[in-house]
Scaffold this active site. Structure first.
Site, PDB file in Angstrom:
ATOM      1  CG  ASN A 145      41.869  40.513  27.844  1.00 16.77           C
ATOM      2  OD1 ASN A 145      42.939  40.912  28.304  1.00 16.77           O
ATOM      3  ND2 ASN A 145      41.027  39.812  28.572  1.00 16.77           N
ATOM      4  CG  ASP A 159      42.188  41.249  36.282  1.00 17.65           C
ATOM      5  OD1 ASP A 159      41.543  41.879  35.404  1.00 17.65           O
ATOM      6  OD2 ASP A 159      41.772  40.199  36.789  1.00 17.65           O
ATOM      7  CD1 TRP A 162      39.712  51.420  41.094  1.00 16.82           C
ATOM      8  CD2 TRP A 162      38.915  52.637  39.382  1.00 16.82           C
ATOM      9  NE1 TRP A 162      39.986  52.735  41.356  1.00 16.82           N
ATOM     10  CE2 TRP A 162      39.510  53.505  40.314  1.00 16.82           C
ATOM     11  CE3 TRP A 162      38.350  53.173  38.222  1.00 16.82           C
ATOM     12  CZ2 TRP A 162      39.556  54.881  40.134  1.00 16.82           C
ATOM     13  CZ3 TRP A 162      38.401  54.548  38.050  1.00 16.82           C
ATOM     14  CH2 TRP A 162      38.998  55.385  38.986  1.00 16.82           C
ATOM     15  NE  ARG A 164      38.125  41.569  28.686  1.00 16.92           N
ATOM     16  CZ  ARG A 164      38.511  42.094  29.833  1.00 16.92           C
ATOM     17  NH1 ARG A 164      38.432  43.398  30.005  1.00 16.92           N
ATOM     18  NH2 ARG A 164      38.984  41.339  30.809  1.00 16.92           N
TER      19      ARG A 164
HETATM   20  C1  IPE Z   1      44.206  39.036  32.432  1.00 21.01           C
HETATM   21  O1  IPE Z   1      43.011  39.526  32.958  1.00 21.01           O
HETATM   22  C2  IPE Z   1      44.628  39.890  31.273  1.00 21.01           C
HETATM   23  C3  IPE Z   1      45.038  41.240  31.624  1.00 21.01           C
HETATM   24  C4  IPE Z   1      45.099  41.773  32.818  1.00 21.01           C
HETATM   25  C5  IPE Z   1      45.434  42.045  30.510  1.00 21.01           C
HETATM   26  P1  IPE Z   1      41.594  38.930  32.547  1.00 21.01           P
HETATM   27  O2  IPE Z   1      40.591  39.768  33.248  1.00 21.01           O
HETATM   28  O3  IPE Z   1      41.476  38.834  31.082  1.00 21.01           O
HETATM   29  O4  IPE Z   1      41.648  37.462  33.154  1.00 21.01           O
HETATM   30  P2  IPE Z   1      40.483  36.429  33.472  1.00 21.01           P
HETATM   31  O5  IPE Z   1      39.571  36.407  32.295  1.00 21.01           O
HETATM   32  O6  IPE Z   1      39.811  36.931  34.715  1.00 21.01           O
HETATM   33  O7  IPE Z   1      41.202  35.123  33.724  1.00 21.01           O
HETATM   34  C1  IPE Z   2      42.304  44.358  33.140  1.00 19.29           C
HETATM   35  O1  IPE Z   2      41.102  44.760  33.688  1.00 19.29           O
HETATM   36  C2  IPE Z   2      42.586  45.002  31.813  1.00 19.29           C
HETATM   37  C3  IPE Z   2      42.284  44.135  30.664  1.00 19.29           C
HETATM   38  C4  IPE Z   2      42.050  42.866  30.725  1.00 19.29           C
HETATM   39  C5  IPE Z   2      42.258  44.764  29.350  1.00 19.29           C
HETATM   40  P1  IPE Z   2      39.736  44.053  33.343  1.00 19.29           P
HETATM   41  O2  IPE Z   2      39.140  44.759  32.178  1.00 19.29           O
HETATM   42  O3  IPE Z   2      39.882  42.591  33.201  1.00 19.29           O
HETATM   43  O4  IPE Z   2      38.913  44.399  34.650  1.00 19.29           O
HETATM   44  P2  IPE Z   2      37.956  43.429  35.464  1.00 19.29           P
HETATM   45  O5  IPE Z   2      38.762  42.209  35.810  1.00 19.29           O
HETATM   46  O6  IPE Z   2      36.803  43.117  34.569  1.00 19.29           O
HETATM   47  O7  IPE Z   2      37.590  44.229  36.665  1.00 19.29           O
HETATM   48 MG    MG Z   3      39.851  41.015  34.537  1.00 21.51          MG
END
Ligand code: IPE
Ligand code: IPE
Ligand code: MG
Length: 226
Positions: free
Chosen positions: A64, A16, A21, A68
Site C-alpha cells: 500500500n 479492508d 465504502w 498507492r
Molecule cells: C490489505 O488490503 C491491506 C490492508 C487492509 C491494510 P489491500 O486492499 O491492500 O489488499 P489487495 O490489494 O486487495 O490484495
Molecule cells: C483498506 O481499505 C485500508 C488500506 C489498505 C490502507 P482499502 O483502501 O484497501 O479499501 P478498498 O479495498 O479499496 O475498498
Molecule cells: Mg483494499
C-alpha cells in the site's frame, strides 16, 4: 448481544474496504479511511471489554505504502498522527495498549517517534493489547527474521518476528469481500481459523463480530491431530 463461552485469545483483522465504502457514498477514499480508523477504536474497545487479550490489525501494507498515490498514503499518515496523539492522551483512561508491527523505518520520522512514545507509555500498563501493522508485509517480516536466525528452530525463529512473545492469532477476519491474505501474518496464521465477510471495514459492527465469534466457538481446531 450474546457471546459464546469460548473466545479467541488473539484476533487478527484485515481491515479492508475503506475506499469502496467511501466511493459508494460519493465521498473521497480518505473519508473511508477516517471512518475506518474510528471503527478500529470501537472494535478494539469492544475486544478489550469482552476479554480478548490481543487484537492485531492490518492498517497499511508495504505494498500500500509503495503502490498507492502519495496523496492517499499522506492522508493515511495524517490519520495515524491524529490517532496516535489521541491514543496517548487517552491511554490512562482507555487502557488500550498499542504496539506496532512492520518496517517502521520507512514511515515519516514524526510518526516513528509518536509510535515509539506510544509503545513506551503502553508498557506502563497491563491487559488488552492492540497491535497495529504499519508498512507491514509478511514476507518482509520473515526475511528480516531469516537474516538473524542462524541455525535456531521454529520457536527461535518466532522470537525474531515482530510478534515475538505474543501467541499466534486464533481467528483471522477479513472484511471487504476479498478472500486472500495480501501478505498478512504469513507465519503466524498457520493454524488460525479464517473468516471472510463482504462487509466493508467502516461498516463492520460489534454485532457482526459477535456472530463471527459464535461461529468460531463451533469450529473444531485440530492442529494436524485427529
Ligand atoms: C490489505 O488490503 C491491506 C490492508 C487492509 C491494510 P489491500 O486492499 O491492500 O489488499 P489487495 O490489494 O486487495 O490484495
Ligand atoms: C483498506 O481499505 C485500508 C488500506 C489498505 C490502507 P482499502 O483502501 O484497501 O479499501 P478498498 O479495498 O479499496 O475498498
Ligand atoms: Mg483494499
Amino acid at each position: 448481544m450474546r457471546l459464546p463461552s469460548v473466545l479467541p485469545a488473539h484476533i487478527a483483522i484485515i481491515m479492508d474496504g475503506n475506499g469502496r465504502w467511501a466511493s459508494r457514498r460519493g465521498l473521497p477514499r480518505k473519508a473511508g479511511h477516517a471512518v475506518g480508523s474510528e471503527n478500529f477504536r470501537a472494535i478494539a474497545t469492544f475486544c478489550r471489554d469482552i476479554g480478548v487479550q490481543y487484537l492485531t490489525v492490518y492498517a497499511l501494507s508495504t505494498e500500500n505504502a509503495e503502490r498507492r498515490p502519495a496523496d492517499e498514503v499522506g492522508g493515511i499518515y495524517d490519520l495515524l498522527r491524529k490517532y496516535l496523539a489521541e491514543s496517548l492522551e487517552k491511554m490512562a483512561r482507555d487502557r488500550i495498549r498499542l504496539k506496532f508491527f512492520g518496517d517502521l523505518s520507512g514511515l515519516p520520522e514524526d510518526i516513528q517517534a509518536l509510535a515509539a512514545r506510544t509503545e513506551e507509555v503502553s508498557r506502563q500498563y497491563e491487559g488488552f493489547q492492540a497491535n497495529i501493522c504499519l508498512r507491514y508485509g509478511g514476507r518482509d517480516e520473515i526475511l528480516r527474521a531469516a537474516r538473524r536466525i542462524g541455525d535456531g528452530g521454529e520457536a527461535a525463529f518466532g522470537a525474531l518476528l515482530d510478534t515475538a512473545g505474543i501467541p499466534d492469532p486464533d481467528l483471522c477476519i477479513r472484511t471487504g469481500g476479498e478472500q486472500r491474505l495480501s501478505n498478512f501474518l504469513l507465519w503466524q496464521l498457520a493454524y488460525a481459523e479464517l473468516y471472510f465477510t463482504k462487509t466493508l471495514w467502516p461498516g463492520f459492527s460489534k454485532k457482526e463480530l459477535c456472530s463471527i465469534l459464535t461461529e468460531y466457538s463451533r469450529r473444531n481446531r485440530r492442529y494436524g491431530g485427529v
